[in-house]
Design a protein around this motif. Structure first.
Motif, PDB file in Angstrom:
ATOM      1  N   CYS A   4       3.718  -0.984   3.622  1.00 55.26           N
ATOM      2  CA  CYS A   4       3.101   0.320   3.356  1.00 55.26           C
ATOM      3  C   CYS A   4       4.184   1.392   3.364  1.00 55.26           C
ATOM      4  O   CYS A   4       5.012   1.442   4.278  1.00 55.26           O
ATOM      5  CB  CYS A   4       2.029   0.634   4.388  1.00 55.26           C
ATOM      6  SG  CYS A   4       1.140   2.184   4.043  1.00 55.26           S
TER       7      CYS A   4
ATOM      8  N   GLN B 114       0.821  -1.205   0.000  1.00 57.54           N
ATOM      9  CA  GLN B 114       0.000   0.000   0.000  1.00 57.54           C
ATOM     10  C   GLN B 114       0.855   1.254   0.000  1.00 57.54           C
ATOM     11  O   GLN B 114       2.025   1.236   0.396  1.00 57.54           O
ATOM     12  CB  GLN B 114      -0.906   0.014   1.231  1.00 57.54           C
ATOM     13  CG  GLN B 114      -1.916  -1.121   1.274  1.00 57.54           C
ATOM     14  CD  GLN B 114      -2.774  -1.067   2.513  1.00 57.54           C
ATOM     15  OE1 GLN B 114      -2.285  -0.895   3.629  1.00 57.54           O
ATOM     16  NE2 GLN B 114      -4.078  -1.185   2.326  1.00 57.54           N
TER      17      GLN B 114
ATOM     18  N   ASP C 214       0.581   5.284   1.368  1.00 56.33           N
ATOM     19  CA  ASP C 214      -0.142   6.102   2.335  1.00 56.33           C
ATOM     20  C   ASP C 214       0.057   7.573   1.990  1.00 56.33           C
ATOM     21  O   ASP C 214       1.189   8.040   1.846  1.00 56.33           O
ATOM     22  CB  ASP C 214       0.409   5.813   3.735  1.00 56.33           C
ATOM     23  CG  ASP C 214      -0.433   6.446   4.830  1.00 56.33           C
ATOM     24  OD1 ASP C 214      -1.321   7.255   4.506  1.00 56.33           O
ATOM     25  OD2 ASP C 214      -0.196   6.129   6.006  1.00 56.33           O
TER      26      ASP C 214
ATOM     27  N   ARG D  60      -5.048   5.230   2.441  1.00 56.41           N
ATOM     28  CA  ARG D  60      -4.190   4.170   1.906  1.00 56.41           C
ATOM     29  C   ARG D  60      -4.846   3.565   0.673  1.00 56.41           C
ATOM     30  O   ARG D  60      -6.045   3.285   0.677  1.00 56.41           O
ATOM     31  CB  ARG D  60      -3.950   3.080   2.947  1.00 56.41           C
ATOM     32  CG  ARG D  60      -3.031   3.499   4.069  1.00 56.41           C
ATOM     33  CD  ARG D  60      -2.681   2.323   4.968  1.00 56.41           C
ATOM     34  NE  ARG D  60      -1.713   2.698   5.988  1.00 56.41           N
ATOM     35  CZ  ARG D  60      -1.150   1.854   6.833  1.00 56.41           C
ATOM     36  NH1 ARG D  60      -1.482   0.560   6.778  1.00 56.41           N
ATOM     37  NH2 ARG D  60      -0.270   2.268   7.724  1.00 56.41           N
TER      38      ARG D  60
END
Length: 370
Positions: A354, A329, A331, A336
């Motif tokens: 992330c 992911q 952010d 997200r």
């Protein structure tokens, strides 16, 4: 430990080709520092739609990087950048030829600061030749290399929906050659200059057409070859519900089974049957039924046939889920979204799932004299 951990990449590029290349290097562990214009930064930050303060495109292409804003035209810019250049391993830029030289950051100038640096220039036409300083976009490179002329529907070229020159002709060859150069540097202790031309690298995609032309003077035209629309065995056929069947039963074993499944007459199955008549006969049979019908007919059959998916359907496919393609992911702005997949093998990626794209000038490097 990731394979590029400890390497420093200075990225002067914007938009797509260079940032995609440095994203791949970052995914493999390199520290990537973007050198951006003060106030605006990379032009892609301003695109729509936004994810937080910047565009989602910027976030996808620049996750896991750092950002330093500096006016490259300022009299002291080179002096301020010198500490970073001295310890950098790779430099990526995609200005038109001559721009970095005018800024005092051309390869010969930078090499005197750091002879171990791998310096990669990505441009549309390359550093030499009559088109070197001409402006262009993906569509222009496809048009002038002959790639666009191989596509067509109703006698008109089809606007490509993928940026093949930027990614396949620019970003990927840049990464490939940067890795070659780093391997060579391990042996010689010296860096080098890389001239990556997006237009040059498009010709690789047309290997079959080049072979036909060079070997037999049979240069392909618009949609008249096996893989461009000239064959009924590699074709897109409409279905009864307004969707499409992508049929690619090229080899005889696939073709015979395909013909059985759609009940094509024997006379239409031979190599000698007129291609246009066969295409019409296949198309007429496919259009009798819906995409759901054909999906069921071809399910589990070795015929190389697919219902054309929307992008939304494509990313939700069970195969994509099984491969965990969108597991990572990015952010930004408190939101997200799935990160852009890169071709770095999972073995070489970080454990971090992330990451965020940098805010403009968020990096405070103690060796950069600001």
């Amino acid at each position: 430990m990731q394979p590029l951990e400890g390497l420093l990449v200075l990225d002067f590029s914007t938009l797509l080709p260079g940032p995609m290349a440095s994203l791949i290097l970052a995914d493999a562990g390199a520290r990537v520092v973007k050198l951006e214009k003060p106030e605006r930064g990379d032009e892609m930050r301003s695109y729509e739609p936004k994810l937080g303060e910047d565009s989602v495109n910027f976030a996808l292409l620049n996750r896991g990087k750092q950002s330093i804003a500096i006016d490259l035209k300022a009299p002291d810019a080179v002096q301020r950048l010198k500490p970073l250049i001295e310890r950098a391993d790779v430099l990526i830029e995609q200005f038109r030829p001559g721009v970095m030289e005018r800024l005092g950051l051309g390869y010969e100038s930078v090499r005197r600061i750091n002879p171990k640096l791998v310096y990669c220039s990505i441009t549309g036409w390359g550093q030499t030749g009559p088109k070197a300083k001409s402006a262009g976009h993906d569509l222009n490179y496809m048009a002038e290399t002959g790639l666009l002329g191989l596509t067509g529907a109703g006698g008109k070229p089809v606007l490509p929906q993928v940026l093949a020159a930027d990614i396949g002709g620019g970003a990927y060859p840049a990464v490939m050659n940067i890795m070659f150069a780093l391997t060579q540097r391990d042996r010689t202790g010296l860096g080098c200059y890389l001239d990556v031309a997006m237009a040059d690298n498009l010709y690789t995609f047309m290997y079959w057409g080049l072979g036909n032309g060079f070997a037999s003077d049979r240069w392909p035209g618009m949609s008249d070859e096996v893989v461009t629309g000239g064959s009924p065995r590699y074709q897109i056929y409409p279905t009864a519900d307004g969707r499409f069947l992508a049929a690619a039963p090229l080899e005889s074993k696939f073709w015979e089974l395909f013909c059985d499944l759609i009940d094509l007459p024997q006379a239409m199955r031979s190599e000698q049957a007129p291609a246009e008549e066969v295409k019409a006969a296949v198309g007429e049979r496919v259009e009798r039924h819906t995409s759901l019908h054909w999906r069921a007919v071809f399910e589990g059959q070795d015929v190389c046939c697919s219902i054309v998916a929307t992008l939304e359907e494509g990313v939700r496919d069970a195969q994509v889920a099984a491969r965990r393609l969108f597991e990572r992911q990015v952010d930004a702005g408190g939101r997200r979204v799935p990160a852009l997949p890169s071709p770095v093998a999972p073995l070489f990626r970080s454990a971090q799932v992330c990451a965020n794209a940098p805010r403009l000038n968020e990096t405070q490097d103690p060796l950069l004299l600001i």
